[in-house]
Scaffold this motif. Sequence first.
Motif, PDB file in Angstrom:
ATOM      1  N   PHE A 472       0.843  -1.200   0.000  1.00 51.09           N
ATOM      2  CA  PHE A 472       0.000   0.000   0.000  1.00 51.09           C
ATOM      3  C   PHE A 472       0.876   1.247   0.000  1.00 51.09           C
ATOM      4  O   PHE A 472       2.087   1.187   0.248  1.00 51.09           O
ATOM      5  N   LEU A 473       0.258   2.385  -0.291  1.00 51.71           N
ATOM      6  CA  LEU A 473       0.931   3.685  -0.224  1.00 51.71           C
ATOM      7  C   LEU A 473       0.224   4.537   0.827  1.00 51.71           C
ATOM      8  O   LEU A 473      -0.969   4.802   0.694  1.00 51.71           O
ATOM      9  N   PHE A 474       0.959   4.943   1.840  1.00 48.32           N
ATOM     10  CA  PHE A 474       0.378   5.771   2.902  1.00 48.32           C
ATOM     11  C   PHE A 474       0.846   7.215   2.750  1.00 48.32           C
ATOM     12  O   PHE A 474       1.898   7.489   2.165  1.00 48.32           O
ATOM     13  N   ARG A 475       0.054   8.103   3.285  1.00 49.40           N
ATOM     14  CA  ARG A 475       0.440   9.514   3.363  1.00 49.40           C
ATOM     15  C   ARG A 475       0.916   9.745   4.788  1.00 49.40           C
ATOM     16  O   ARG A 475       0.112   9.688   5.735  1.00 49.40           O
ATOM     17  N   SER A 476       2.211   9.955   4.946  1.00 45.87           N
ATOM     18  CA  SER A 476       2.791  10.019   6.291  1.00 45.87           C
ATOM     19  C   SER A 476       3.276  11.422   6.625  1.00 45.87           C
ATOM     20  O   SER A 476       3.778  12.147   5.764  1.00 45.87           O
ATOM     21  N   HIS A 477       3.116  11.766   7.890  1.00 43.41           N
ATOM     22  CA  HIS A 477       3.562  13.073   8.379  1.00 43.41           C
ATOM     23  C   HIS A 477       4.182  12.845   9.752  1.00 43.41           C
ATOM     24  O   HIS A 477       3.476  12.548  10.711  1.00 43.41           O
ATOM     25  N   LYS A 592       7.738  -4.867  -3.109  1.00 42.64           N
ATOM     26  CA  LYS A 592       9.082  -4.371  -3.439  1.00 42.64           C
ATOM     27  C   LYS A 592       9.012  -3.044  -4.198  1.00 42.64           C
ATOM     28  O   LYS A 592       9.904  -2.208  -4.096  1.00 42.64           O
ATOM     29  N   LYS A 593       7.928  -2.872  -4.956  1.00 41.53           N
ATOM     30  CA  LYS A 593       7.781  -1.695  -5.812  1.00 41.53           C
ATOM     31  C   LYS A 593       7.403  -0.435  -5.032  1.00 41.53           C
ATOM     32  O   LYS A 593       7.742   0.688  -5.422  1.00 41.53           O
ATOM     33  N   MET A 594       6.699  -0.587  -3.922  1.00 42.90           N
ATOM     34  CA  MET A 594       6.101   0.555  -3.225  1.00 42.90           C
ATOM     35  C   MET A 594       7.091   1.619  -2.729  1.00 42.90           C
ATOM     36  O   MET A 594       6.838   2.813  -2.900  1.00 42.90           O
ATOM     37  N   PRO A 595       8.228   1.249  -2.082  1.00 41.58           N
ATOM     38  CA  PRO A 595       9.122   2.306  -1.569  1.00 41.58           C
ATOM     39  C   PRO A 595       9.618   3.255  -2.659  1.00 41.58           C
ATOM     40  O   PRO A 595       9.638   4.474  -2.477  1.00 41.58           O
ATOM     41  N   GLU A 596      10.005   2.696  -3.813  1.00 38.65           N
ATOM     42  CA  GLU A 596      10.511   3.528  -4.902  1.00 38.65           C
ATOM     43  C   GLU A 596       9.397   4.410  -5.469  1.00 38.65           C
ATOM     44  O   GLU A 596       9.609   5.587  -5.775  1.00 38.65           O
ATOM     45  N   LEU A 597       8.198   3.836  -5.595  1.00 36.15           N
ATOM     46  CA  LEU A 597       7.059   4.595  -6.101  1.00 36.15           C
ATOM     47  C   LEU A 597       6.722   5.745  -5.158  1.00 36.15           C
ATOM     48  O   LEU A 597       6.448   6.869  -5.584  1.00 36.15           O
ATOM     49  N   ALA A 598       6.769   5.473  -3.852  1.00 33.82           N
ATOM     50  CA  ALA A 598       6.478   6.500  -2.841  1.00 33.82           C
ATOM     51  C   ALA A 598       7.476   7.653  -2.939  1.00 33.82           C
ATOM     52  O   ALA A 598       7.098   8.832  -2.896  1.00 33.82           O
TER      53      ALA A 598
END
Length: 711
Positions: A472-477, A592-598
């Motif tokens: 998943f992709l989260f919006r982090s603050h 594996k793809k998510m960190p780079e996409l983020a």
Amino acid sequence: MEQDILTERKKKIQGYIESAEYIPMRRKDICRMMSVPEADFDVFYQLVEELIAEGRIFETKKKKLASLKALQMGTGIFTGHTRGFGFVTPDEGGEDIFIPAVETNGAMQKDKVIYKITGKGSKGKRQEGVVVKVLERGINHIVGLYEQVKGFGFVVADDKKIAKDIFIAKGNSMGAVTGHKVVVEITDYGMDRRNPEGRVVEILGHINDPGVDIFSVIRRYELPVEFPDEVYQQIENLETEVPEVDKEGREDLRGLLTITIDGEDAKDLDDAVSLTMLPNGNFELGVHIADVSHYVRENSELDKEAYRRGTSVYLVDRVIPMLPHKLSNGICSLNPHVDRLTLSCIMEVNNKGNVVSHRVINSVIHSDYRMTYTAVREILEDGTPSLLEEYKEIVPMLEEMNRLRMILAEKRKKRGSVNFDLPESKIILDDTGKPVDILPFERNIATNLIEEFMLICNETVAESYFWQEIPFLFRSHQEPDEEKIEKMEQFIRSFGYHVKKKDGEIHPREMQRVLMEAVDKPEEHIITRTMLRSMMQARYTADNQGHFGLAAKYYCHFTSPIRRYPDLEIHRLIKMTLAGSMSGEKEETYRKKMPELALHCSKRERIAEDAERDTDMLKKVQFMEDKVGETYLGLISGVTNWGIYVELPNTVEGMVPLAQIDDDYYEFDERNMQVIGRRYGKIYRLGDSVQVTVEKVSLETLTIDFVFAED
């Protein structure tokens, strides 16, 4: 396979040099210590050169190799300043390192560098350092203003963080004349006191020609304006209406009373809302989002271009969309009175604002009304008779929506969600692109209603898919940096405000409380801005880190797939999960793809924000061009050791240079964010109300100079 072996050897060499028992030595000595066969010496030397070039190890003047950490060095990105000095943002995180002008070692904006810490700096300021080596150039083309001198020329960069002008030798100007905006390819970055050199590769037009100013910003940030032919070919035969076959297998919500609420000039309507009251007194809130992923297939040319752009860019005079208009304004836009494919989040919300149940479904909707923020505000606040009659079918639903809005807002307030309500503006341009007015952007009951509904939807989706443990992709603050919080605390204390901390940490509720205390007071905007500057930037992450500003444990961006790539990717992940195909090898691939996409999406977001801010500043300076000599009441918005920044009520900001204040010699007091006259003790501090006269406006440097008006 051979590459894997070389990578492993490289790691081994780096690991040995970084080990605790290692002492700096030459290449041959390391070969002996690591028992490298003589036949492999050439390969070993090549791997060492790669490690040095990548900034993983360092070679001293005595040809000895050492880890950066052992030499009190690190790698980071250099940010320049118009006054010559700069800062390095360390790759490992933490506070920026100040680099004096004489220690930049030829580093330019966005360069990746090796830096060395040299000291704490004077008066307890941030750490100081020197740039030891430039590892990788961040910029190879710059946009700027050409000036002709006898036999040669030079270009003043639009990016004021590039302190030195670019020298253009005779024959490298492409015929540019003084006043031309140009693109320059840097051929020599220069060192020490020598200026960089370059050649003009494109003439954008004269600085006074209509449109050249915005086009210069577009070229500077390399924003892609035109879509590739392959993209247009892909959508050439796209339908303008949804065929029946595409509606199959979806939940039919066309009979549900559904509306969109957007600005008057919005054309890409990617969210619609519905609300019904349940027998138990709870609300059933539907947030229906355009199913863009149905049309933008993964790894298609359209998808690759959308990924490259990352986001739509909203410049002052145009929108550079993430998707072609045929999709964004057409088949994907939730226009009224037509069927559209959506991904719907249906939430049951109780009277305390808690989501007691929800479901995310593939759906088809038929929006009944295209409402504007203005019309909804007039219905709910003013009770405008003509609008009440025209929209009588949806007035009861709007009233219930408003009741839910207040419940959700109160819940967020109680948990400590922070609202940074800084003044925003809308710049009005004429047909030639000249700014004719700057109006405040009004937040109202209708904008807040949609904001609350989108927030609760994004939180619900993020929490649901966090617990399902899918990629998943989260919006982090993240929580604010401790040092920044200390500075913020110290500053707001001078206004009589205090924040409470527990175990050295601050809760967003405390920041919210201070902001509420400052409402309608002269210092309100300064307190707000200071607290905002102490915060970290929100970003996209592959793991859930929570959202400090919203005081939310889970948050994501689900609601704008027409204009944000992260939302589009989240839709794909959700649809695969709904279809039961997110498992095994596919799940591992996406994980594996998510960190780079983020990381990519966060970078594209920053670029868009910078470009939007620059075009706003450009038009604000143009707006003030004919205001020289006029006097305004403003607020001191920033103080530095070179000038006092003043913001006018229309959000235009200018500076009073300290050197130009002739009634005393003024010194900068960083601790209390003020400047003090040495002789008479007059004080100018952040948040003070002052009268200023416009002294000078420069389109070339994009600056506005003020002087303090006579009493």
